[in-house]
Scaffold this active site. Structure first.
Site, PDB file in Angstrom:
ATOM      1  N   ARG A   1       0.819  -1.214   0.000  1.00  0.00           N
ATOM      2  CA  ARG A   1       0.000   0.000   0.000  1.00  0.00           C
ATOM      3  C   ARG A   1       0.852   1.262   0.000  1.00  0.00           C
ATOM      4  O   ARG A   1       0.477   2.262   0.604  1.00  0.00           O
ATOM      5  CB  ARG A   1      -0.929   0.039   1.224  1.00  0.00           C
ATOM      6  CG  ARG A   1      -1.821  -1.153   1.352  1.00  0.00           C
ATOM      7  CD  ARG A   1      -3.205  -0.831   0.833  1.00  0.00           C
ATOM      8  NE  ARG A   1      -4.102  -1.916   1.141  1.00  0.00           N
ATOM      9  CZ  ARG A   1      -5.271  -1.755   1.731  1.00  0.00           C
ATOM     10  NH1 ARG A   1      -5.664  -0.569   2.078  1.00  0.00           N
ATOM     11  NH2 ARG A   1      -6.037  -2.796   1.942  1.00  0.00           N
TER      12      ARG A   1
ATOM     13  N   ARG B   1      -3.201   6.506   0.372  1.00  0.00           N
ATOM     14  CA  ARG B   1      -3.488   6.842   1.754  1.00  0.00           C
ATOM     15  C   ARG B   1      -2.755   8.012   2.359  1.00  0.00           C
ATOM     16  O   ARG B   1      -3.384   8.854   2.965  1.00  0.00           O
ATOM     17  CB  ARG B   1      -3.240   5.632   2.645  1.00  0.00           C
ATOM     18  CG  ARG B   1      -4.177   4.503   2.289  1.00  0.00           C
ATOM     19  CD  ARG B   1      -4.105   3.456   3.277  1.00  0.00           C
ATOM     20  NE  ARG B   1      -5.341   2.683   3.319  1.00  0.00           N
ATOM     21  CZ  ARG B   1      -5.521   1.702   4.142  1.00  0.00           C
ATOM     22  NH1 ARG B   1      -4.599   1.396   5.006  1.00  0.00           N
ATOM     23  NH2 ARG B   1      -6.644   1.052   4.137  1.00  0.00           N
TER      24      ARG B   1
ATOM     25  N   ARG C   1      -7.609  12.167  -4.600  1.00  0.00           N
ATOM     26  CA  ARG C   1      -8.787  11.574  -3.976  1.00  0.00           C
ATOM     27  C   ARG C   1      -9.841  12.605  -3.605  1.00  0.00           C
ATOM     28  O   ARG C   1     -11.009  12.273  -3.405  1.00  0.00           O
ATOM     29  CB  ARG C   1      -8.377  10.759  -2.748  1.00  0.00           C
ATOM     30  CG  ARG C   1      -7.846   9.385  -3.072  1.00  0.00           C
ATOM     31  CD  ARG C   1      -8.957   8.406  -3.445  1.00  0.00           C
ATOM     32  NE  ARG C   1      -9.675   7.946  -2.269  1.00  0.00           N
ATOM     33  CZ  ARG C   1     -10.917   8.273  -1.979  1.00  0.00           C
ATOM     34  NH1 ARG C   1     -11.607   9.060  -2.761  1.00  0.00           N
ATOM     35  NH2 ARG C   1     -11.493   7.782  -0.897  1.00  0.00           N
TER      36      ARG C   1
ATOM     37  N   ASP D   1      -6.602  -2.631  -6.823  1.00  0.00           N
ATOM     38  CA  ASP D   1      -7.075  -3.244  -5.576  1.00  0.00           C
ATOM     39  C   ASP D   1      -7.418  -4.704  -5.822  1.00  0.00           C
ATOM     40  O   ASP D   1      -7.824  -5.061  -6.932  1.00  0.00           O
ATOM     41  CB  ASP D   1      -8.299  -2.508  -5.030  1.00  0.00           C
ATOM     42  CG  ASP D   1      -8.584  -2.917  -3.594  1.00  0.00           C
ATOM     43  OD1 ASP D   1      -7.813  -2.532  -2.708  1.00  0.00           O
ATOM     44  OD2 ASP D   1      -9.545  -3.678  -3.361  1.00  0.00           O
TER      45      ASP D   1
ATOM     46  N   TYR E   1     -14.796 -11.909   1.014  1.00  0.00           N
ATOM     47  CA  TYR E   1     -15.487 -10.636   0.753  1.00  0.00           C
ATOM     48  C   TYR E   1     -16.832 -10.870   0.068  1.00  0.00           C
ATOM     49  O   TYR E   1     -17.820 -10.197   0.358  1.00  0.00           O
ATOM     50  CB  TYR E   1     -14.613  -9.711  -0.101  1.00  0.00           C
ATOM     51  CG  TYR E   1     -13.606  -8.930   0.722  1.00  0.00           C
ATOM     52  CD1 TYR E   1     -14.011  -7.868   1.517  1.00  0.00           C
ATOM     53  CD2 TYR E   1     -12.257  -9.261   0.714  1.00  0.00           C
ATOM     54  CE1 TYR E   1     -13.094  -7.144   2.275  1.00  0.00           C
ATOM     55  CE2 TYR E   1     -11.334  -8.541   1.462  1.00  0.00           C
ATOM     56  CZ  TYR E   1     -11.752  -7.480   2.242  1.00  0.00           C
ATOM     57  OH  TYR E   1     -10.859  -6.777   2.994  1.00  0.00           O
TER      58      TYR E   1
HETATM   59  O1  CP3 Z   1       0.271   0.767  -2.893  1.00  0.00           O
HETATM   60  C1  CP3 Z   1      -0.260  -0.331  -3.046  1.00  0.00           C
HETATM   61  O2  CP3 Z   1      -0.010  -1.342  -2.361  1.00  0.00           O
HETATM   62  C2  CP3 Z   1      -1.163  -0.390  -4.239  1.00  0.00           C
HETATM   63  C3  CP3 Z   1      -2.287  -1.118  -4.391  1.00  0.00           C
HETATM   64  C4  CP3 Z   1      -3.139  -1.840  -3.363  1.00  0.00           C
HETATM   65  C5  CP3 Z   1      -4.309  -1.307  -2.740  1.00  0.00           C
HETATM   66  N1  CP3 Z   1      -4.906  -2.322  -2.040  1.00  0.00           N
HETATM   67  C6  CP3 Z   1      -4.803   0.063  -2.892  1.00  0.00           C
HETATM   68  C7  CP3 Z   1      -5.888   0.560  -2.035  1.00  0.00           C
HETATM   69  C8  CP3 Z   1      -3.017  -3.161  -2.937  1.00  0.00           C
HETATM   70  C9  CP3 Z   1      -1.903  -4.140  -3.255  1.00  0.00           C
HETATM   71  C10 CP3 Z   1      -4.147  -3.453  -2.122  1.00  0.00           C
HETATM   72  C11 CP3 Z   1      -4.376  -4.773  -1.552  1.00  0.00           C
HETATM   73  C12 CP3 Z   1      -5.551  -5.003  -0.736  1.00  0.00           C
HETATM   74  N2  CP3 Z   1      -6.818  -4.475  -0.893  1.00  0.00           N
HETATM   75  C13 CP3 Z   1      -5.615  -5.915   0.325  1.00  0.00           C
HETATM   76  C14 CP3 Z   1      -4.479  -6.794   0.788  1.00  0.00           C
HETATM   77  C15 CP3 Z   1      -3.386  -6.090   1.477  1.00  0.00           C
HETATM   78  C16 CP3 Z   1      -3.658  -5.554   2.818  1.00  0.00           C
HETATM   79  O3  CP3 Z   1      -3.460  -4.345   3.010  1.00  0.00           O
HETATM   80  O4  CP3 Z   1      -3.953  -6.366   3.698  1.00  0.00           O
HETATM   81  C17 CP3 Z   1      -6.904  -5.899   0.848  1.00  0.00           C
HETATM   82  C18 CP3 Z   1      -7.434  -6.708   2.001  1.00  0.00           C
HETATM   83  C19 CP3 Z   1      -7.669  -4.991   0.066  1.00  0.00           C
HETATM   84  C20 CP3 Z   1      -9.106  -4.657   0.183  1.00  0.00           C
HETATM   85  C21 CP3 Z   1      -9.275  -3.242   0.534  1.00  0.00           C
HETATM   86  N3  CP3 Z   1      -9.143  -2.189  -0.365  1.00  0.00           N
HETATM   87  C22 CP3 Z   1      -9.467  -2.693   1.816  1.00  0.00           C
HETATM   88  C23 CP3 Z   1      -9.666  -3.497   3.081  1.00  0.00           C
HETATM   89  C24 CP3 Z   1      -9.450  -1.306   1.664  1.00  0.00           C
HETATM   90  C25 CP3 Z   1      -9.506  -0.312   2.759  1.00  0.00           C
HETATM   91  C26 CP3 Z   1     -10.734   0.379   2.977  1.00  0.00           C
HETATM   92  C27 CP3 Z   1     -10.436   1.609   3.791  1.00  0.00           C
HETATM   93  O5  CP3 Z   1     -11.428   2.236   4.126  1.00  0.00           O
HETATM   94  O6  CP3 Z   1      -9.265   1.921   4.056  1.00  0.00           O
HETATM   95  C28 CP3 Z   1      -9.237  -0.993   0.302  1.00  0.00           C
HETATM   96  C29 CP3 Z   1      -9.121   0.343  -0.315  1.00  0.00           C
HETATM   97  C30 CP3 Z   1      -7.808   0.714  -0.887  1.00  0.00           C
HETATM   98  N4  CP3 Z   1      -7.022  -0.125  -1.621  1.00  0.00           N
HETATM   99  C31 CP3 Z   1      -7.177   1.986  -0.797  1.00  0.00           C
HETATM  100  C32 CP3 Z   1      -5.990   1.898  -1.525  1.00  0.00           C
HETATM  101  C33 CP3 Z   1      -4.992   2.991  -1.810  1.00  0.00           C
HETATM  102  C34 CP3 Z   1      -7.706   3.212  -0.050  1.00  0.00           C
HETATM  103  C35 CP3 Z   1      -8.746   3.875  -0.839  1.00  0.00           C
HETATM  104  C36 CP3 Z   1      -9.033   5.262  -0.367  1.00  0.00           C
HETATM  105  O7  CP3 Z   1      -8.311   6.178  -0.750  1.00  0.00           O
HETATM  106  O8  CP3 Z   1     -10.018   5.427   0.359  1.00  0.00           O
END
Ligand code: CP3
Length: 346
Positions: free
Chosen positions: A30, A34, A43, A79, A156
């Protein structure tokens, strides 16, 4: 932009092969989202999903994060849940709640009704993001493609969103193992095609995120998940290294090392050296607690040193956090962490 082909001997790729490196390679799960100002500015204008549908912006974020951090690898900006959209589920990221999938998959009959999704063609915007990211990266920076693992994706779908106990997922597995296996097989076929296509589009390594599989008892993992991970890793292109990542999965590590896995991704609750030794993995990735980045800089340095000491400088260590970068993190701390790993190991 560069016309040179990506360097096959970049430290991250050497470490994936268990080879010696000039320093310990480091990247952050990630890393793009963020906490980087440029990301937060984007965003404010676009939703996360809108961003994921813009290959140019995905490439910009992935490259910028990697360069600002001076990380040894970039990860595709996307994602794990996007691959569920072509199955007909509506995906939303709801502030304060996390990802929501609708309708939830609760009945065995729903599995038969799922379409067969060709992962190689179903998400052209993601593959275009891979191409544009690769083109914009320096040749010495490898690009990591990724997918969710079938268990985490299924959780999910069945829960309809995030979960603590995964009760509905386990009920589904126990009540109707036949439908469970059919669902896993469907997801394996789609994910395998999706990951293969990412390599064709330009990824130099692949990571499979089974983020939540640590909730399972080891015998359940062996019966209900492991055979599908064997099928998935057997189907991945052998010319790139494969990382298998999970959290809270110390007791599953031996079973996660199925043929075709080069690197085990470990979280901070998993003892790195002991697990490496016991499993005999070629490489290990991890495993600093993401909360260490919330500590003052001198304390952070000590916590990074502790992970490096655990790895003991053995070839095959890739430094990373135990899970994704937390939204509470100051990006400067992430930059300090990468610099410290490089300084200490060069
Ligand atoms: O920088 C990176 O690693 C790039 C890409 C990436 C994202 N998600 C971007 C993202 C990767 C590799 C993931 C993997 C991911 N997504 C996982 C496995 C890794 C981990 O962290 O455990 C999981 C479980 C997800 C599912 C997911 N997507 C969740 C649980 C969330 C969070 C929701 C939240 O409210 O924070 C996301 C959203 C997400 N994926 C964001 C990003 C940058 C945040 C989106 C935002 O800006 O709100």
């Amino acid at each position: 932009m560069s016309n040179l082909p990506p360097d096959p001997d970049a430290p991250f790729l050497r470490a994936c092969r268990g080879e010696a490196t000039p320093w310990t390679p480091v990247w952050i799960m990630r890393q793009a989202g963020r906490t980087m100002n440029e990301y937060l500015e984007l965003r404010a204008r676009l939703s996360f999903l809108e961003l994921c549908e813009r290959p140019d912006l995905c490439a910009e974020m992935a490259v910028l994060a990697c360069e600002r951090l001076e990380a040894d690898a970039a990860i595709l900006f996307s994602d794990i849940l996007l691959v569920l959209q072509p199955f007909g589920f509506t995906l939303q990221y709801v502030e304060g709640q996390g990802p929501i999938l609708d309708p939830p998959l609760r009945a065995a009959g729903q599995v038969d009704a799922l379409p067969e999704v060709d992962g190689g063609t179903a998400l052209p915007h993601v593959l275009e993001a891979v191409r544009q990211t690769r083109a914009a990266l320096r040749p010495e920076t490898p690009l990591i493609g990724f997918s969710g693992a079938p268990f985490t994706l299924a959780s999910y779908l069945i829960e309809g969103g995030p979960s603590r106990a995964f009760a509905l997922t386990k009920r589904f597995m126990y009540q109707d193992p036949g439908a469970w296996h059919a669902l896993m097989e469907k997801l394996v076929r789609t994910c395998a095609g999706y990951l293969q296509a990412q390599v064709t589009a330009g990824a130099q390594a692949l990571q499979v995120f089974d983020s939540w599989v640590g909730c399972l008892a080891p015998p359940d993992y062996r019966e209900l998940v492991r055979p599908h991970m064997e099928a998935l890793f057997a189907a991945l292109p052998a010319e790139v290294p494969h990382i298998h990542f999970a959290t809270g999965a110390a007791t599953l590590a031996d079973d996660m090392l199925v043929p075709g896995v080069d690197v085990l991704g470990l979280d901070h609750r998993t003892p790195l050296a002991a697990t490496w030794e016991r499993t005999g993995a070629r490489g290990v990735q991890g495993n600093l607690d993401p909360c260490a980045l919330l500590a003052p800089p001198d304390r952070l340095a000590g916590l990074v040193d502790r992970v490096l000491a655990d790895a003991g400088g053995r070839p095959g260590h890739i430094f990373n956090l135990g899970s994704g970068l937390l939204p509470e993190t100051d990006f400067e701390q992430a930059i300090r962490m990468v610099a410290h790993v490089h300084e200490r190991t060069t």
